[in-house]
Design a protein around this motif. Sequence first.
Motif, PDB file in Angstrom:
ATOM      1  N   PHE A   7       0.836  -1.200   0.000  1.00 21.61           N
ATOM      2  CA  PHE A   7       0.000   0.000   0.000  1.00 21.61           C
ATOM      3  C   PHE A   7       0.872   1.252   0.000  1.00 21.61           C
ATOM      4  O   PHE A   7       1.961   1.252   0.578  1.00 21.61           O
ATOM      5  CB  PHE A   7      -0.902   0.026   1.239  1.00 21.61           C
ATOM      6  CG  PHE A   7      -1.760  -1.203   1.389  1.00 21.61           C
ATOM      7  CD1 PHE A   7      -2.892  -1.374   0.615  1.00 21.61           C
ATOM      8  CD2 PHE A   7      -1.428  -2.194   2.300  1.00 21.61           C
ATOM      9  CE1 PHE A   7      -3.683  -2.509   0.743  1.00 21.61           C
ATOM     10  CE2 PHE A   7      -2.202  -3.325   2.442  1.00 21.61           C
ATOM     11  CZ  PHE A   7      -3.334  -3.489   1.661  1.00 21.61           C
ATOM     12  N   PRO A   8       0.398   2.319  -0.636  1.00 19.78           N
ATOM     13  CA  PRO A   8       1.125   3.591  -0.549  1.00 19.78           C
ATOM     14  C   PRO A   8       0.977   4.191   0.847  1.00 19.78           C
ATOM     15  O   PRO A   8       0.408   3.556   1.746  1.00 19.78           O
ATOM     16  CB  PRO A   8       0.445   4.448  -1.619  1.00 19.78           C
ATOM     17  CG  PRO A   8      -0.942   3.895  -1.716  1.00 19.78           C
ATOM     18  CD  PRO A   8      -0.813   2.419  -1.465  1.00 19.78           C
ATOM     19  N   SER A   9       1.447   5.400   1.023  1.00 20.33           N
ATOM     20  CA  SER A   9       1.449   5.997   2.360  1.00 20.33           C
ATOM     21  C   SER A   9       0.049   6.127   2.955  1.00 20.33           C
ATOM     22  O   SER A   9      -0.149   5.966   4.155  1.00 20.33           O
ATOM     23  CB  SER A   9       2.125   7.370   2.322  1.00 20.33           C
ATOM     24  OG  SER A   9       1.509   8.198   1.341  1.00 20.33           O
ATOM     25  N   LEU A  22       9.879   4.715  10.081  1.00 19.98           N
ATOM     26  CA  LEU A  22       9.836   3.539   9.207  1.00 19.98           C
ATOM     27  C   LEU A  22       8.911   3.725   8.011  1.00 19.98           C
ATOM     28  O   LEU A  22       9.296   3.408   6.871  1.00 19.98           O
ATOM     29  CB  LEU A  22       9.415   2.309  10.012  1.00 19.98           C
ATOM     30  CG  LEU A  22       9.336   0.997   9.213  1.00 19.98           C
ATOM     31  CD1 LEU A  22      10.680   0.677   8.561  1.00 19.98           C
ATOM     32  CD2 LEU A  22       8.885  -0.151  10.092  1.00 19.98           C
ATOM     33  N   LEU A  23       7.707   4.200   8.238  1.00 19.07           N
ATOM     34  CA  LEU A  23       6.750   4.306   7.132  1.00 19.07           C
ATOM     35  C   LEU A  23       7.252   5.159   5.969  1.00 19.07           C
ATOM     36  O   LEU A  23       7.061   4.779   4.802  1.00 19.07           O
ATOM     37  CB  LEU A  23       5.406   4.843   7.642  1.00 19.07           C
ATOM     38  CG  LEU A  23       4.489   3.829   8.326  1.00 19.07           C
ATOM     39  CD1 LEU A  23       3.166   4.483   8.711  1.00 19.07           C
ATOM     40  CD2 LEU A  23       4.239   2.614   7.437  1.00 19.07           C
ATOM     41  N   PRO A  24       7.900   6.302   6.226  1.00 17.87           N
ATOM     42  CA  PRO A  24       8.423   7.072   5.085  1.00 17.87           C
ATOM     43  C   PRO A  24       9.457   6.307   4.262  1.00 17.87           C
ATOM     44  O   PRO A  24       9.606   6.566   3.066  1.00 17.87           O
ATOM     45  CB  PRO A  24       9.059   8.300   5.760  1.00 17.87           C
ATOM     46  CG  PRO A  24       8.314   8.451   7.036  1.00 17.87           C
ATOM     47  CD  PRO A  24       8.038   7.052   7.496  1.00 17.87           C
ATOM     48  N   THR A  67       5.531   4.024  -0.486  1.00 18.01           N
ATOM     49  CA  THR A  67       5.637   5.053  -1.514  1.00 18.01           C
ATOM     50  C   THR A  67       4.553   6.096  -1.297  1.00 18.01           C
ATOM     51  O   THR A  67       3.520   5.827  -0.677  1.00 18.01           O
ATOM     52  CB  THR A  67       5.479   4.437  -2.912  1.00 18.01           C
ATOM     53  OG1 THR A  67       4.200   3.781  -2.990  1.00 18.01           O
ATOM     54  CG2 THR A  67       6.577   3.432  -3.188  1.00 18.01           C
ATOM     55  N   SER A  68       4.758   7.283  -1.812  1.00 16.98           N
ATOM     56  CA  SER A  68       3.748   8.332  -1.669  1.00 16.98           C
ATOM     57  C   SER A  68       2.536   7.988  -2.521  1.00 16.98           C
ATOM     58  O   SER A  68       2.652   7.339  -3.565  1.00 16.98           O
ATOM     59  CB  SER A  68       4.327   9.686  -2.088  1.00 16.98           C
ATOM     60  OG  SER A  68       4.737   9.643  -3.451  1.00 16.98           O
ATOM     61  N   GLY A  69       1.378   8.393  -2.056  1.00 14.26           N
ATOM     62  CA  GLY A  69       0.164   8.129  -2.820  1.00 14.26           C
ATOM     63  C   GLY A  69      -0.998   7.754  -1.936  1.00 14.26           C
ATOM     64  O   GLY A  69      -0.870   7.669  -0.702  1.00 14.26           O
TER      65      GLY A  69
END
Length: 275
Positions: free
Chosen positions: A55-57, A142-144, A148-150
């Motif tokens: 999943f993206p961010s 961690l998440l960043p 991926t962005s989105g």
Amino acid sequence: MMHRFSLVILVLTICGVRCRMAKAEENVYTLASVREDLIRQEDTIIYGLIERAKFPSNSHTYDEKYAQIPGFSGSLVEFVVKNTEDVQAKAGRYTNPEENPFFPENLPPTSVPSYPFSQFLHPGAASININKSVWKMYLRDLLPLLATSGDDGNYAQTAAADLSLLQAISRRIHYGKFVAEVKFRDAPQDYEPLIRAKDREGLMKLLTFASVEETVRKRVEKKATVFGQEVGLDSDNDGKGKSKFDPTVASRLYKNWVIPLTKEVQVEYLLRRVD
């Protein structure tokens, strides 16, 4: 009379079985066994990283203003984690000393019969829970690196993936209590003077083995490379396709947070060990 005698025998038998189970578990934790468990936990964490990387961010998952759940104040991921922990507490998850909740406040008591888990740890272990630091690290650091962005709208699924990964990381870090207990029992003469002197720096130095940590980081990255590759029927192309996530993220997770936080847990445990 015979019925009463049989009942007494039954009760004594049950008590004996439980005592033997607890006594047997006393000997389960050895330096070799905890290392094996830590290695198996690497697999769980890496698969959790792969699942979250799908999943993206999906920033709405973490936005307190977005969820607006009636009767609840917080983000969607907090809602999922808190409510899941409530259910799991009722099912007895947190009677296991290897498990530590992220939101221990007001957890309901277990609704099922308690299993006689080993009393291997010192009672002070129950007061050690650094999940607030784990939570902050996960969201901020961690998440960043992982996502991926989105935004694909799969907020509930994202929160579920977060929950699984958070619990796996937490279990690995808090397993440091067991590692510390095994090390203390193997060499109390090395640890007791430092513990009584409240020498945190000395304990941290005693617990640190740079070569072992480097081996762990390399193994984790290699596993992440293998587990994260796309596998096809054409063996010639195995490992040459796109990876499901950057395997260096797994190595950085261990280097920057998992290993240091595990040692923090070990030091906190040891400082309570001779109370």
